[in-house]
Design a protein around this motif. Structure first.
Motif, PDB file in Angstrom:
ATOM      1  N   ARG B   4      31.525  82.065  32.049  1.00  0.00           N
ATOM      2  CA  ARG B   4      31.717  83.637  31.528  1.00  0.00           C
ATOM      3  C   ARG B   4      31.495  84.853  32.596  1.00  0.00           C
ATOM      4  O   ARG B   4      32.356  85.551  32.545  1.00  0.00           O
ATOM      5  CB  ARG B   4      30.953  83.798  30.222  1.00  0.00           C
ATOM      6  N   THR B   5      30.502  84.631  33.208  1.00  0.00           N
ATOM      7  CA  THR B   5      30.128  85.765  34.135  1.00  0.00           C
ATOM      8  C   THR B   5      29.499  84.939  35.602  1.00  0.00           C
ATOM      9  O   THR B   5      29.267  83.852  35.435  1.00  0.00           O
ATOM     10  CB  THR B   5      29.058  86.678  33.674  1.00  0.00           C
ATOM     11  N   GLY B  79      34.284  86.469  37.656  1.00  0.00           N
ATOM     12  CA  GLY B  79      34.128  87.368  36.342  1.00  0.00           C
ATOM     13  C   GLY B  79      35.785  87.698  36.068  1.00  0.00           C
ATOM     14  O   GLY B  79      36.614  86.699  35.848  1.00  0.00           O
ATOM     15  N   ARG B  80      36.015  88.938  36.161  1.00  0.00           N
ATOM     16  CA  ARG B  80      37.458  89.383  35.796  1.00  0.00           C
ATOM     17  C   ARG B  80      38.677  89.219  36.935  1.00  0.00           C
ATOM     18  O   ARG B  80      39.603  89.323  36.781  1.00  0.00           O
ATOM     19  CB  ARG B  80      37.813  90.490  35.194  1.00  0.00           C
TER      20      ARG B  80
END
Lengths: 113, 162
Positions: B4-5, B79-80
């Motif tokens: 997720r991160t 991340g994104r």
């Protein structure tokens, strides 16, 4: 590249029956467009429902397809998916083609907002 | 599974043949990996559009008429952020291809609407940090996906008259 063709009133309705209008398909698409539109002088709408990928070569093929229509007719594209829509918007070709959210013969020819 | 991160991880890597058909198959595989890796739709759309343009450009410019052409492509997620590196054994990429980031002229009539010249504009619209290196007879491109494309703030422009 497989394209089906039918008439809805005065509208020639073409449907791309494959999922990708890309560099590998561009040439074949143009040939099919030429045959399909040759003897038609009215509106031409392409149903893009099945096309989930368009690249710049595919876009060029759509432009080439529009130029095959004499008399300054604009090519109309219906039911574009997210990738097709994004490519058209980025290149501002959304202002060159006429876009329809739905098939125009089912909605009294209303354009997409 | 995706994290997720935090750490960077590889979404997909591998070597493909330098043909338009191989690019197409690769994009389909990347789309599956991205969907399985929880990349949201808008980033997935941007990534597939950019990757298609970059790989097709390599095939059509660097690997045109080449036998035994190949492209390596690695996509990393942090991340994104999404970053992409490619390497190919083709001719050097033309410098105007890498610099040209403007839309072709639309002309004043439908018959003047351009049929090409959109590819690298699309790439530059959706990416940051494009770098190109020619090293040991190989082309290397590296770039990251722009998180907020400028297309949302574009100015209206003249369009050809009907």
């Amino acid at each position: 590249m497989e394209i089906s063709s039918e008439m809805h009133g005065e509208i020639l309705a073409l449907k791309i029956k494959e999922s990708r209008l890309d560099a590998a398909a561009a040439l074949s698409f143009k040939e099919k467009m030429r045959t399909a539109t040759a003897s038609h002088g009215g509106r031409v709408v392409i149903d893009m429902r099945r096309v989930d990928f368009l690249d710049s070569s595919g876009l060029g093929a759509l432009v080439a397809g529009m130029k095959m229509l004499d008399g300054g007719r604009r090519l109309e594209l219906a039911r574009c998916g997210p990738i097709v829509e994004k490519v058209l918007r980025l290149t501002r070709m959304d202002s060159v083609f006429v876009l329809h959210r739905d098939l125009p013969w089912t909605t009294d020819g209303q354009d997409a907002a | 599974m995706t994290e997720r991160t935090g750490a960077t991880h590889s979404l997909m890597g591998g070597r493909i043949d330098g043909t338009l058909e191989a690019v197409r198959s690769h994009l389909i595989a990347v789309e599956k990996a991205a969907a399985a890796g929880s990349i949201d739709e808008s980033r997935r759309v941007d990534m597939l559009i950019v990757l298609g343009e970059v790989l097709n450009n390599i095939v059509e410019h660097a690997l045109a008429d080449a036998r035994g052409g190949w492209i390596e492509c690695r996509i990393s997620v942090a991340g994104r952020g999404l970053s992409i590196e490619t390497c190919d054994n083709g001719k050097p990429l033309p410098p105007d291809l890498l610099g040209g980031a403007s839309l072709p002229d639309f002309g004043s009539d439908l018959s003047d609407v351009p049929e090409g010249g959109f590819g690298w504009f699309i790439v530059h619209s959706l990416t940051d940090d494009m770098t190109y290196e020619r090293l040991d007879g190989l082309n290397r491109l590296s770039f990251s996906l722009r998180t907020k494309p400028p297309s949302d703030q574009r100015q209206p422009e003249e369009v050809p008259a009907t």
